[in-house]
Design an enzyme around this catalytic site. Sequence first.
Site, mmCIF file in Angstrom:
data_model
loop_
_atom_site.group_PDB
_atom_site.id
_atom_site.type_symbol
_atom_site.label_atom_id
_atom_site.label_comp_id
_atom_site.label_asym_id
_atom_site.label_seq_id
_atom_site.Cartn_x
_atom_site.Cartn_y
_atom_site.Cartn_z
ATOM 1 C CG ASP A 4 5.994 1.319 6.724
ATOM 2 O OD1 ASP A 4 7.121 1.288 6.176
ATOM 3 O OD2 ASP A 4 5.584 0.406 7.462
ATOM 4 N NE ARG A 28 5.896 -3.429 3.614
ATOM 5 C CZ ARG A 28 5.023 -2.983 4.510
ATOM 6 N NH1 ARG A 28 3.887 -3.615 4.696
ATOM 7 N NH2 ARG A 28 5.292 -1.891 5.185
ATOM 8 C CG HIS A 47 13.007 4.736 -0.313
ATOM 9 N ND1 HIS A 47 12.046 4.451 0.622
ATOM 10 C CD2 HIS A 47 14.046 3.893 -0.046
ATOM 11 C CE1 HIS A 47 12.488 3.491 1.424
ATOM 12 N NE2 HIS A 47 13.691 3.128 1.033
ATOM 13 C CG LEU A 62 1.080 22.631 5.391
ATOM 14 C CD1 LEU A 62 -0.102 22.082 6.186
ATOM 15 C CD2 LEU A 62 1.340 21.733 4.176
HETATM 16 C C1 IPE Z 1 8.777 3.910 10.233
HETATM 17 O O1 IPE Z 1 8.799 2.922 9.244
HETATM 18 C C2 IPE Z 1 9.719 5.003 9.894
HETATM 19 C C3 IPE Z 1 9.413 5.795 8.689
HETATM 20 C C4 IPE Z 1 8.388 5.679 7.912
HETATM 21 C C5 IPE Z 1 10.371 6.797 8.394
HETATM 22 P P1 IPE Z 1 9.661 1.609 9.409
HETATM 23 O O2 IPE Z 1 9.426 0.797 8.204
HETATM 24 O O3 IPE Z 1 11.072 1.949 9.717
HETATM 25 O O4 IPE Z 1 9.024 0.927 10.704
HETATM 26 P P2 IPE Z 1 9.120 -0.565 11.255
HETATM 27 O O5 IPE Z 1 10.579 -0.911 11.336
HETATM 28 O O6 IPE Z 1 8.400 -1.454 10.297
HETATM 29 O O7 IPE Z 1 8.445 -0.525 12.582
HETATM 30 C C1 IPE Z 2 9.068 3.751 4.474
HETATM 31 O O1 IPE Z 2 9.020 2.673 3.624
HETATM 32 C C2 IPE Z 2 10.224 4.662 4.182
HETATM 33 C C3 IPE Z 2 11.263 4.691 5.216
HETATM 34 C C4 IPE Z 2 11.256 4.008 6.339
HETATM 35 C C5 IPE Z 2 12.374 5.557 4.962
HETATM 36 P P1 IPE Z 2 9.828 1.351 3.936
HETATM 37 O O2 IPE Z 2 11.167 1.457 3.307
HETATM 38 O O3 IPE Z 2 9.844 1.057 5.387
HETATM 39 O O4 IPE Z 2 8.977 0.275 3.163
HETATM 40 P P2 IPE Z 2 8.652 -1.206 3.634
HETATM 41 O O5 IPE Z 2 7.999 -1.115 4.983
HETATM 42 O O6 IPE Z 2 9.949 -1.940 3.704
HETATM 43 O O7 IPE Z 2 7.743 -1.720 2.587
HETATM 44 MG MG MG Z 3 8.645 -0.046 6.613
#
Ligand code: IPE
Ligand code: IPE
Ligand code: MG
Length: 253
Positions: free
Chosen positions: A23, A27, A40, A134
């Site tokens: 995650d 940001r 990403h 793995l």
């Molecule tokens: C969880 O992250 C899903 C993945 C990393 C794929 P999110 O960014 O979607 O989670 P929430 O919405 O903050 O809980």
């Molecule tokens: C995780 O990063 C990737 C996916 C959920 C696909 P985010 O896209 O949720 O990044 P933040 O949480 O908005 O920073």
């Molecule tokens: Mg996120």
Amino acid sequence: MAEKENSNSPLQKIPRHVAIIMDGNGRWARKRHLPRVAGHRVGLEAVRKTIKGCIASGVEALTLFAFSSENWRRPKDEVGVLMNLFLSALQSEVKKLDKNGVRLRVIGDISAFNEELQQRIIDSEALTRNNDRLCLNIAANYGGRWDITQACRYLAGEVVAGRLQSGQITPELIRQQLSLSDLPEPDLFIRTGGEQRISNFLLWQLAYTELYFTDLLWPEFDEQALTEAFASYAGRQRRFGRTGEQVEQGGHA
Ligand code: IPE
Ligand code: IPE
Ligand code: MG
């Protein structure tokens, strides 16, 4: 000897199975005044480093949350970029993964993906299926509730067909129908990005997993960060309901 050092001896306390919520990509990008999708793309590099670090440490299985069943709620453009990125990453990485002895699997409801992506997933899994260095599991259109639901649906079908009685349903029988049932349950869960929640990841399988949260954003995660997570894991006492004294006396689960 080298193989021995990398083995999962309980003394070294290297987790056998690591599960990660990657995650913070959005940001990371916004902090740099870049579009979220740039995060990403850079996040893919952190995936490579994590796989490398897991192989080097002798981890047996790595499960990465790439796209949740709730991520369809994001803007259409972002979902499109994530799908394309998944497809192109499979195309560009799978040969290298195969060479490195990685077995790739995708868990989640892949029927929601377009035909090309579904086919690519099937081909990648087939190419790498005999590898055993793995086991890399990518959770895509995955949700813990979906996972439990599909297990229940299967067992209900067995009951209707007369092959099973409802009273015979046990936690073990449910477990066997869940994703990753052939692997040990995750020992260590890592979530980057500072949020301290499960976000519908492996709900059943994480019941006794050690949880580790870091404020690092996913694109910043690297081998050093992985080592720190492993060090935290190594310092924990897993009791599985027992007392600390019992565990010290060698009462492993
Ligand atoms: C969880 O992250 C899903 C993945 C990393 C794929 P999110 O960014 O979607 O989670 P929430 O919405 O903050 O809980
Ligand atoms: C995780 O990063 C990737 C996916 C959920 C696909 P985010 O896209 O949720 O990044 P933040 O949480 O908005 O920073
Ligand atoms: Mg996120």
